[in-house]
Write an enzyme that holds these catalytic residues in place. Structure first.
Site, PDB file in Angstrom:
ATOM      1  N   PRO A   1      44.648 -23.970  14.300  1.00 23.28           N
ATOM      2  CG  PRO A   1      46.492 -25.376  14.128  1.00 23.28           C
ATOM      3  CD  PRO A   1      46.139 -24.183  14.757  1.00 23.28           C
TER       4      PRO A   1
ATOM      5  NE  ARG B   1      37.959 -28.192   7.389  1.00 22.16           N
ATOM      6  CZ  ARG B   1      36.750 -28.485   7.782  1.00 22.16           C
ATOM      7  NH1 ARG B   1      36.206 -29.868   7.448  1.00 22.16           N
ATOM      8  NH2 ARG B   1      35.592 -27.713   8.138  1.00 22.16           N
TER       9      ARG B   1
ATOM     10  NE  ARG C   1      33.440 -32.030   7.421  1.00 27.59           N
ATOM     11  CZ  ARG C   1      33.609 -31.981   6.144  1.00 27.59           C
ATOM     12  NH1 ARG C   1      33.902 -33.044   5.415  1.00 27.59           N
ATOM     13  NH2 ARG C   1      33.820 -30.792   5.519  1.00 27.59           N
TER      14      ARG C   1
ATOM     15  CB  CYS D   1      14.407 -43.363   8.200  1.00 26.34           C
ATOM     16  SG  CYS D   1      14.603 -45.140   8.437  1.00 26.34           S
ATOM     17  CD  GLU D   2      16.105 -37.499   8.281  1.00 27.18           C
ATOM     18  OE1 GLU D   2      15.655 -36.806   7.216  1.00 27.18           O
ATOM     19  OE2 GLU D   2      15.210 -37.450   9.316  1.00 27.18           O
TER      20      GLU D   2
ATOM     21  CE1 TYR E   1      35.172 -28.590  13.546  1.00 31.19           C
ATOM     22  CE2 TYR E   1      36.680 -28.838  11.710  1.00 31.19           C
ATOM     23  CZ  TYR E   1      36.230 -28.167  12.691  1.00 31.19           C
ATOM     24  OH  TYR E   1      37.160 -27.254  13.120  1.00 31.19           O
TER      25      TYR E   1
END
Ligand SMILES: *Cc1c(COP(=O)(O)O)cnc(C)c1O
Length: 425
Positions: free
Chosen positions: A276, A278, A314, A345-346, A374
């Site tokens: 495991p 997460r 994520r 800038c996206e 993550y």
């Protein structure tokens, strides 16, 4: 259950008020809770009390030395996927006998270090890797313990980018071919078959895909044993999901997962490894950030915060949902609907769209929840934003467990070639 709760109107991590951390360390900053990490590990272990598995924490979910050391002291092993993760696990005090090595692209160098550390198992993902491992082990005069990662061709019913158990994915060896690969192990002098493993994806919210895959694996183990392979353990991977959104489907509890595994195992006498990631770390961490501006667009409101997609990727990468909450407990009145966005800038630098929230003003602190897995590990320096720090809380104390990268450090990684440098003669 996690230990990020309001006390006296201010969100705390255990007994530490988050504004204290923001004052001393600045924002954005990842904050982890020791009590939550330990609790998740213990609940998971207790779900398997009868079969007493080796629990190898998937280091790629959160590889900070302090997090790994906390889990190592609880008895965790490690699932690693690179030389760097192997070094981190060993340095955190996890012995080789509790380390499994996964991944489709292990290099000779990685195999050599892992063989010298006497790790528990190489989870082999291709025939080419098997041959390479045999050669490296022969050179070192060692016998490598091998598990074949089988691809059971089941649909994990999770996001496509974290689904790994379908025949079109790059992972594992088709389960129909596994038999022939184990036969090949029998012919090679410096590898021995010890296990079968499977990992079908991440953030699974249903038990059925796991069950389907595990039934295939267990049938294969019986078959391999009948053919004389000494299979001592089965590695069932990780992947159990966690609740991210308050109103989303609640993933199965570890206890239900544990019961299902005990049921499909039946009377097979085999040790179990679980991986495991997460589930242990996800809800044990938050990303603490600060509102820079409120911006009213044509028909929507944006809260521009100081964390961005490079710090927590994520949402941009997997369309992931993260709950966001103000550090000062909102009064129940007049919520607004807003988008939470970062400064990068996206257009994909969006943490939440159309989110109902208490109104925020400049400098108000917010937490992005469920960021312990993550999160920091996937951060980059895109837009020349230094890597953000990590803090570990334990009761009423906290410590910086990774310092904020300085701009000097970031720039010092670059070098000018001689023909561009001023001091060239
Ligand atoms: C990523 C990974 C895990 C952990 O997955 P989680 O969803 O974080 O539990 C376990 N095993 C392997 C082989 C992995 O690649």
């Amino acid at each position: 259950m996690d230990h990020f709760q309001y006390k006296d109107g201010v969100m705390h991590a255990e007994d530490v008020a988050l504004p204290r951390i923001a004052d001393e360390v600045g924002t954005p900053v990842y904050v982890y809770s020791t009590a939550t990490l330990k609790r998740h590990f213990r609940v998971f272990r207790e779900a398997f009390a009868r079969i007493n598995p080796l629990i190898c924490f998937a280091v790629k979910a959160n590889s900070n030395q302090a997090v790994l050391t906390t889990l190592a002291r609880e008895g965790a092993g490690a699932d690693v996927v690179s030389l760097g993760e192997l070094m981190r696990a060993l340095k955190a005090g996890i012995p080789g006998e509790r380390i499994v090595f996964s991944g489709v692209g292990k290099t000779d160098e990685e195999m050599e270090v892992a063989l010298n550390a006497n790790i528990k198992q190489f989870s082999v993902e291709s025939e080419a890797e098997l041959e390479a491992l045999n050669s490296v082990a022969a050179r070192l005069g060692k016998i490598a313990p091998v598990s074949i990662r089988v691809n059971p061709d089941v649909d994990a019913m999770t996001h496509a980018k974290i689904s790994t158990g379908k025949s079109e994915n790059k992972f594992g060896i088709a389960w129909q071919k596994a038999d022939a690969v184990y036969a090949r192990i029998g012919e090679l002098a410096n590898v021995k078959a010890v296990a079968v493993n499977v990992h079908i994806g991440s953030q699974l919210t249903k038990l059925e895909p796991f069950k389907e895959a595990f039934i295939r694996v267990i049938a294969l183990v019986r078959d391999l044993r009948a053919k004389g392979h000494d299979i001592t353990h089965i590695d069932l991977g990780g992947g159990l999901g966690i609740p991210y959104a308050p109103d989303a489907e609640v993933p199965p509890a570890p206890s239900a997962y544990g019961e299902m595994i005990q049921e499909v195992m039946g009377d097979i006498d085999c040790d179990i490894i679980l991986e495991p990631g997460r589930l242990i770390a996800g809800n044990a961490g938050i990303l603490l950030s600060k509102t820079i501006y409120e911006k009213r667009g044509e028909n929507r409101t944006f809260y521009i915060i100081d964390a961005a997609m490079n710090d927590l990727t994520r949402p941009a990468m997997y369309d992931a949902y993260h709950a966001i909450a103000p550090v000062n407990e909102p009064q129940a009145n007049d919520p607004v609907v807003a988008d939470f966005v970062g400064p990068v800038c996206e257009s994909s630098d969006v943490f939440a769209k159309d989110r109902k929230t208490a109104p925020l003003k400049r400098d108000d602190l917010v937490v992005i929840k469920s960021a312990g897995a993550y999160g920091a590990v996937m951060a980059s320096t895109y837009n020349s934003r230094p890597l953000v720090p990590e803090v570990l809380v334990d009761g009423d104390r906290f410590a910086v467990i990774r310092k904020r990268q300085s701009l000097e450090d970031l720039l010092a990684l670059d070098a000018l070639p001689s023909w561009l440098s001023d001091d060239e003669d």
